[in-house]
Design a protein around this motif. Sequence first.
Motif, mmCIF file in Angstrom:
data_model
loop_
_atom_site.group_PDB
_atom_site.id
_atom_site.type_symbol
_atom_site.label_atom_id
_atom_site.label_comp_id
_atom_site.label_asym_id
_atom_site.label_seq_id
_atom_site.Cartn_x
_atom_site.Cartn_y
_atom_site.Cartn_z
ATOM 1 N N ALA A 356 18.045 -21.209 20.220
ATOM 2 C CA ALA A 356 19.316 -21.386 19.502
ATOM 3 C C ALA A 356 19.620 -20.239 18.545
ATOM 4 O O ALA A 356 20.767 -20.086 18.108
ATOM 5 C CB ALA A 356 19.292 -22.702 18.727
ATOM 6 N N ALA A 357 18.607 -19.406 18.226
ATOM 7 C CA ALA A 357 18.772 -18.405 17.170
ATOM 8 C C ALA A 357 19.861 -17.385 17.499
ATOM 9 O O ALA A 357 20.723 -17.092 16.659
ATOM 10 C CB ALA A 357 17.441 -17.695 16.917
ATOM 11 N N PRO A 359 22.576 -17.319 19.831
ATOM 12 C CA PRO A 359 23.968 -17.765 19.809
ATOM 13 C C PRO A 359 24.413 -18.245 18.432
ATOM 14 O O PRO A 359 25.571 -18.046 18.041
ATOM 15 C CB PRO A 359 24.000 -18.902 20.838
ATOM 16 C CG PRO A 359 22.583 -19.305 21.040
ATOM 17 C CD PRO A 359 21.769 -18.087 20.792
ATOM 18 N N LEU A 360 23.510 -18.858 17.685
ATOM 19 C CA LEU A 360 23.852 -19.304 16.338
ATOM 20 C C LEU A 360 24.198 -18.114 15.449
ATOM 21 O O LEU A 360 25.175 -18.154 14.679
ATOM 22 C CB LEU A 360 22.694 -20.097 15.736
ATOM 23 C CG LEU A 360 22.898 -20.641 14.318
ATOM 24 C CD1 LEU A 360 24.033 -21.655 14.303
ATOM 25 C CD2 LEU A 360 21.609 -21.276 13.792
ATOM 26 N N TYR A 361 23.414 -17.033 15.567
ATOM 27 C CA TYR A 361 23.681 -15.858 14.734
ATOM 28 C C TYR A 361 25.023 -15.234 15.081
ATOM 29 O O TYR A 361 25.847 -14.976 14.196
ATOM 30 C CB TYR A 361 22.559 -14.821 14.905
ATOM 31 C CG TYR A 361 22.871 -13.508 14.220
ATOM 32 C CD1 TYR A 361 22.760 -13.388 12.838
ATOM 33 C CD2 TYR A 361 23.314 -12.407 14.940
ATOM 34 C CE1 TYR A 361 23.075 -12.206 12.192
ATOM 35 C CE2 TYR A 361 23.622 -11.214 14.314
ATOM 36 C CZ TYR A 361 23.497 -11.117 12.939
ATOM 37 O OH TYR A 361 23.819 -9.947 12.296
ATOM 38 N N TYR A 362 25.258 -14.991 16.375
ATOM 39 C CA TYR A 362 26.456 -14.251 16.757
ATOM 40 C C TYR A 362 27.734 -15.071 16.642
ATOM 41 O O TYR A 362 28.821 -14.513 16.477
ATOM 42 C CB TYR A 362 26.303 -13.715 18.179
ATOM 43 C CG TYR A 362 25.393 -12.512 18.237
ATOM 44 C CD1 TYR A 362 25.817 -11.277 17.770
ATOM 45 C CD2 TYR A 362 24.090 -12.628 18.727
ATOM 46 C CE1 TYR A 362 24.980 -10.175 17.799
ATOM 47 C CE2 TYR A 362 23.246 -11.531 18.768
ATOM 48 C CZ TYR A 362 23.702 -10.311 18.298
ATOM 49 O OH TYR A 362 22.853 -9.220 18.321
ATOM 50 N N ALA A 364 28.064 -18.058 14.457
ATOM 51 C CA ALA A 364 28.288 -18.668 13.148
ATOM 52 C C ALA A 364 27.865 -17.806 11.962
ATOM 53 O O ALA A 364 28.543 -17.791 10.928
ATOM 54 C CB ALA A 364 27.541 -20.012 13.084
ATOM 55 N N ILE A 365 26.756 -17.078 12.099
ATOM 56 C CA ILE A 365 26.211 -16.363 10.939
ATOM 57 C C ILE A 365 26.786 -14.966 10.807
ATOM 58 O O ILE A 365 27.216 -14.551 9.719
ATOM 59 C CB ILE A 365 24.663 -16.303 11.030
ATOM 60 C CG1 ILE A 365 24.091 -17.723 11.016
ATOM 61 C CG2 ILE A 365 24.093 -15.477 9.888
ATOM 62 C CD1 ILE A 365 22.590 -17.792 11.198
#
Length: 488
Positions: A356-357, A359-362, A364-365
């Motif tokens: 999940a890291a 897609p979560l970074y690109y 949401a973060i």
Amino acid sequence: MTTNQDQRRTGQFDLALLSVLAVLILFPGLGQNREHIGHEILHAEIAREMAERGDFVETKLLGERLPDKPPVLHAAAALLMRWVGQPSILLVRLPSALAGLLGILAAYEIGRVLLDRRAALVGAIVLLAIPGYGLLAREALPDMMLCTGISFSCLGLILGMRAQKPLERTLYFALAGAASGVATLAKGPFGLLFPIFFAVLSAFRRTDLKRPRLGWIAFVIGMLAAMAVWVIPAYFRDQGVYLREVVFQSDLHWATKDKPKPFLLYFYVSLLFALPMSLFLPLAILDWRRHAYSPFLAMSAAILLTLTFVPKKRDHYVLPLFPFLALAIGAAIARHSAANRLVRRSAWTLVPVSLAALPLYYVAIQPRLVPKEDPDTSFAKEVVSIVGTNGPVYCVKAHAEVLAWVAQRYDGFINVGEDDPRSVEQLRHASPESYLLIPRQSLDALLKVTGPLPLEPVFERRVGKETRVVFRFGARSPGPVPQSPARE
């Protein structure tokens, strides 16, 4: 009893599952313009110029021949641009992302042959969860083409070594050679060397795999056939001049002028890029000692040692290691998770988090951490808006390809070297209304070489760690540059 048809259906289901999972992890935010790694825009501009010319054989940058590497990545991106009708960073990164997806499927099939379905599936998911693999699958670099070509070559070799019918064996070896040829074109001789390692190491202590003997003839024929798709038109373009420049270009030399890096650099880099999956590596090593020989750990060690003894060291060179490391870790997790609660809980926690890291970074973060466009691209847009279609822009210690990419034209943007006699003459005889782009701290050194130049300051901006200044060539001597509000 499981039939062959059931096994095929199970394999097809796993491949579909892995494909969907890879798309969900590798593709979100693929077209983002907030962060570009080094050389990404360079590769993008080469592909854009290739698409503009309709020439998919020769690589050029700013209209000048660039015998850097065969255009495996660039040709794929250029074809996409021609199809869509306009360039974009998404289309330049897309071939790497697709290669990353195919690499996951190749790793699964290798695991199915040498392990079993469950271990292969876990190993492929572990590979997708390795951050170093996912990041390089999202970047416009030829390294993922190399990695996937090696994986498919290794798959063809073990299928050929397992096949019983001579015709089937020959076909698999030829396909393995073709994949090796593509990998070699993409990045160099590792595309041939690592599959040979795998053919030797995978068959050790296995009676069901027969190493290729005459099969190497089919392998070489397949490799030459794949390479000929580019080599033949490249040769007939100018009777081999461009081809020789590519073959003997400096990037393929073992020697390097770079500052020496630690001998064990790749040991640290591979473990760091594979976190948190590399935390399971001791378990895989323990398995090798207690249970059976691991061809995947042996292959990982062979790649690591080879890279370690190569003088030129780049962090991303470890990419071909990850598929074999992931399969070794996947086999260990599959072996121990049924009986060991700690292994099972750790895997069920770390693998989903790691998946999940990215897609979560690109998604949401990154938009919150980096709300603005890439500073180099933003600065290039400002320069292009001022320069327009006027005289050429001479770029000293700057990247003219970024200006060309933004302007979607390469004429008028020129990279010059402050120590290059030809460049010095160009600047001394620059026409009025042409421009000079240079970091402020490099201006004095340039003027010592060229002598006084009739420079008129236009504007300056703070970009990253340096201040870049734009001058217009005119009748005045260089004077103080007016201060402007810095813009990141």
